[in-house]
Design a protein around this motif. Structure first.
Motif, mmCIF file in Angstrom:
data_model
loop_
_atom_site.group_PDB
_atom_site.id
_atom_site.type_symbol
_atom_site.label_atom_id
_atom_site.label_comp_id
_atom_site.label_asym_id
_atom_site.label_seq_id
_atom_site.Cartn_x
_atom_site.Cartn_y
_atom_site.Cartn_z
ATOM 1 N N SER A 1 0.822 -1.204 0.000
ATOM 2 C CA SER A 1 0.000 0.000 0.000
ATOM 3 C C SER A 1 0.860 1.260 0.000
ATOM 4 C CB SER A 1 -0.938 0.025 1.209
ATOM 5 O OG SER A 1 -1.813 1.150 1.148
ATOM 6 N N ILE A 2 0.252 2.352 -0.475
ATOM 7 C CA ILE A 2 0.840 3.686 -0.376
ATOM 8 C C ILE A 2 0.032 4.439 0.671
ATOM 9 C CG2 ILE A 2 1.431 5.821 -1.577
ATOM 10 C CD1 ILE A 2 2.936 3.496 -2.667
ATOM 11 N N VAL A 3 0.663 4.782 1.782
ATOM 12 C CA VAL A 3 -0.045 5.470 2.852
ATOM 13 C C VAL A 3 0.637 6.803 3.126
ATOM 14 C CG1 VAL A 3 -0.738 3.269 3.895
ATOM 15 C CG2 VAL A 3 1.328 4.431 4.711
ATOM 16 N N THR A 4 -0.071 7.674 3.831
ATOM 17 C CA THR A 4 0.512 8.943 4.248
ATOM 18 C C THR A 4 1.238 8.735 5.568
ATOM 19 O OG1 THR A 4 -1.287 10.127 3.174
ATOM 20 C CG2 THR A 4 0.004 11.355 4.768
ATOM 21 N N GLY A 5 2.409 9.341 5.697
ATOM 22 C CA GLY A 5 3.261 9.122 6.859
ATOM 23 C C GLY A 5 2.605 9.413 8.193
ATOM 24 N N ILE A 6 1.508 10.168 8.190
ATOM 25 C CA ILE A 6 0.820 10.516 9.433
ATOM 26 C C ILE A 6 0.361 9.277 10.197
ATOM 27 C CG2 ILE A 6 -1.417 10.735 8.270
ATOM 28 C CD1 ILE A 6 -2.193 12.867 10.236
ATOM 29 N N CYS A 7 0.103 8.176 9.475
ATOM 30 C CA CYS A 7 -0.495 7.003 10.129
ATOM 31 C C CYS A 7 0.534 5.992 10.616
ATOM 32 C CB CYS A 7 -1.477 6.311 9.178
ATOM 33 S SG CYS A 7 -0.693 5.349 7.862
ATOM 34 N N LEU A 8 1.813 6.238 10.394
ATOM 35 C CA LEU A 8 2.836 5.261 10.756
ATOM 36 C C LEU A 8 3.426 5.578 12.131
ATOM 37 C CD1 LEU A 8 4.689 4.789 7.351
ATOM 38 C CD2 LEU A 8 2.995 3.284 8.417
ATOM 39 N N THR A 9 3.487 4.560 12.979
ATOM 40 C CA THR A 9 4.040 4.694 14.319
ATOM 41 C C THR A 9 5.323 3.881 14.425
ATOM 42 O OG1 THR A 9 2.827 2.789 15.179
ATOM 43 C CG2 THR A 9 1.692 4.927 15.207
ATOM 44 N N GLU A 10 6.036 4.037 15.542
ATOM 45 C CA GLU A 10 7.254 3.246 15.755
ATOM 46 C C GLU A 10 6.938 1.755 15.770
ATOM 47 O OE1 GLU A 10 9.376 4.482 19.182
ATOM 48 O OE2 GLU A 10 9.588 6.564 18.515
ATOM 49 N N GLU A 11 5.790 1.407 16.308
ATOM 50 C CA GLU A 11 5.393 0.004 16.363
ATOM 51 C C GLU A 11 5.192 -0.569 14.959
ATOM 52 O OE1 GLU A 11 1.760 -2.764 18.179
ATOM 53 O OE2 GLU A 11 1.956 -0.643 18.746
ATOM 54 N N ASP A 12 4.683 0.244 14.030
ATOM 55 C CA ASP A 12 4.464 -0.222 12.652
ATOM 56 C C ASP A 12 5.780 -0.610 11.988
ATOM 57 O OD1 ASP A 12 1.684 0.170 12.714
ATOM 58 O OD2 ASP A 12 1.907 2.293 12.231
ATOM 59 N N HIS A 13 6.847 0.127 12.279
ATOM 60 C CA HIS A 13 8.139 -0.162 11.656
ATOM 61 C C HIS A 13 8.701 -1.501 12.120
ATOM 62 C CE1 HIS A 13 9.036 3.693 9.562
ATOM 63 N NE2 HIS A 13 8.177 4.180 10.449
ATOM 64 N N ALA A 14 8.167 -2.022 13.211
ATOM 65 C CA ALA A 14 8.653 -3.308 13.720
ATOM 66 C C ALA A 14 8.120 -4.486 12.924
ATOM 67 C CB ALA A 14 8.276 -3.460 15.200
#
Length: 332
Positions: free
Chosen positions: A264-277
C-alpha cells in the motif's frame, strides 16, 4: 400654529420610532459589509462570506459613506485601499460586528461561567486518531471547562459543516480549496510504501514506481483523496497497477499489508514506531506528492477565544492579522 391631534402625534411618534429601528438595522448591515470588505480585501470575497451579491456589498458601503459624509475606501480596478477615516471606523466597527455575530454563544458561555464555552472541530478519522490526541490532551489541561466536540466527517460533509457554522474550524488535508474557505497548512507528511518484511521489494533500497506494477495494492475507497492521488500518479506516468483490496481505515490497511495480502501507499501521518517493527517502509516522495494538514475555516468567520486557544496549540500566531482571510492554496 395648528396643534397636532393626539392620534396624529402618536402616528408621527410611531413612524419616527420605526424609522429609527430601520436606520439601526440598516446601519448594522452597512457596517458589516464594510468590516468584511476591509478584512477580506475585496468586495467579491466579502460578498461570498456574507452570501450577498458583489453590487449589494458595494452599494451598502457607498450608502454608509454618504451618510457619514466621508470616503472610507479608495477604489481601483484591482484593489481597494482603506483611507484614514476607514481605518478609524474599522477599529470601532469590527468588535461590534464580531460581537453581534457571536452574541448568543458568548451569552450562554457567560451563563456557564468563565472559560466554559464550547468548541466544535471537524476532522477526518485519521486526523482524529493520529494528529489530534496530543493537542486535545494539552487543550483539556488548559481549558478543562470547555465542552469539546470532535466531529468525525469527510469530504463534502466537512465543508457543509463549516459553511453552516456547525463547526468552528476544521483540521485536515485539502487539495482544492474553495473560494469561500481558507486553508493554513501546518504539518507535512511524505507518501510511504508499506509491505511485509519478507516481501520481494523489501530487499530493495531504491524502489521505482514501475516496480509496484506486479503487486496488488490495498487502498482506501475511491471517494477519498489518497486513492485519487495514487491513481493520478500512475495514470500520469502511464504505469499499470492493480487494486487488490479497497478498504477504509489506515489501521485496517496496515493490518492487511502485514498479513501479506498486498502492499500500500499510505501517508506518513499514520505510521508509528510500532508499525516499523512489523512492516517494511520506503519513502515514495520521489513519485507521489507530499500531503499537508492544517486548519480550515470559513473566510471572514469570527473565532471565539476557545477556538483561538486550540489553534495556538497547533501553531502560535497561525491566524494573525488577515492571513486566514486570504485565498487558500493547495500545498501538494
Amino acid at each position: 400654529m395648528a396643534r397636532k391631534s393626539p392620534e396624529k402625534a402618536a402616528r408621527c411618534e410611531t413612524g419616527a420610532s420605526e424609522q429609527r429601528f430601520y436606520y439601526k438595522g440598516n446601519r448594522y448591515k452597512q457596517l458589516r459589509a464594510f468590516v468584511y470588505t476591509v478584512k477580506l480585501g475585496t468586495f467579491t470575497r466579502a460578498a461570498e462570506a456574507l452570501y450577498l451579491s458583489q453590487p449589494s456589498v458595494s452599494l451598502q458601503i457607498k450608502a454608509l459613506e454618504r451618510e457619514l459624509d466621508v470616503t472610507l475606501l479608495e477604489r481601483t480596478r484591482r484593489r481597494i485601499t482603506v483611507t484614514d477615516a476607514g481605518e478609524a471606523l474599522y477599529e470601532l466597527a469590527r468588535p461590534l460586528v464580531e460581537g453581534w455575530e457571536t452574541l448568543d454563544r458568548d451569552f450562554h458561555a457567560r451563563l456557564q461561567g468563565l472559560k466554559s464555552g464550547s468548541l466544535t472541530i471537524a476532522a477526518g478519522a485519521s486526523t482524529i486518531q493520529y494528529l489530534l490526541p496530543p493537542l486535545v490532551q494539552a487543550y483539556r489541561e488548559q481549558m478543562p471547562a470547555v465542552h469539546l466536540e470532535l466531529a468525525n466527517v469527510t469530504g463534502k460533509d466537512g465543508l457543509a459543516l463549516l459553511r453552516e457554522d456547525g463547526a468552528d474550524f476544521a483540521v485536515g488535508s485539502m487539495l482544492d480549496v474553495p473560494h469561500d474557505l481558507a486553508y493554513a497548512p501546518v504539518y507535512h507528511f511524505d507518501p510511504m510504501l508499506i509491505m511485509p518484511p519478507d516481501h520481494p521489494l523489501a530487499a530493495k533500497d531504491d524502489i521505482a514506481i514501475e516496480d509496484l506494477s506486479p503487486y496488488g495494492l490495498i487502498l482506501p475507497p475511491q471517494r477519498l483523496t489518497t486513492y485519487r492521488l495514487v491513481d493520478l500518479v500512475f495514470q500520469q506516468r502511464q504505469v499499470p497497477y492493480t487494486v487488490a483490496i479497497e478498504v477504509g481505515g489506515w489501521e485496517v490497511i496496515k493490518h492487511y499489508v502485514a498479513m501479506g495480502l498486498g502492499i500500500s501507499i499510505v501517508t506518513g501521518i499514520c505510521l508509528t514506531e510500532e508499525d516499523h517493527a512489523h512492516l517494511a517502509v520506503r519513502n515514495m516522495r520521489r513519485y507521489f506528492p507530499q500531503r499537508s494538514y492544517g486548519v480550515v475555516m470559513r473566510k471572514g468567520k469570527y473565532l471565539s477565544p476557545e477556538a483561538r486557544a486550540f489553534i495556538d496549540l497547533i501553531k502560535p500566531g497561525l491566524l494573525t492579522h488577515r492571513e486566514y482571510d486570504e485565498s487558500g492554496h493547495s500545498a501538494r
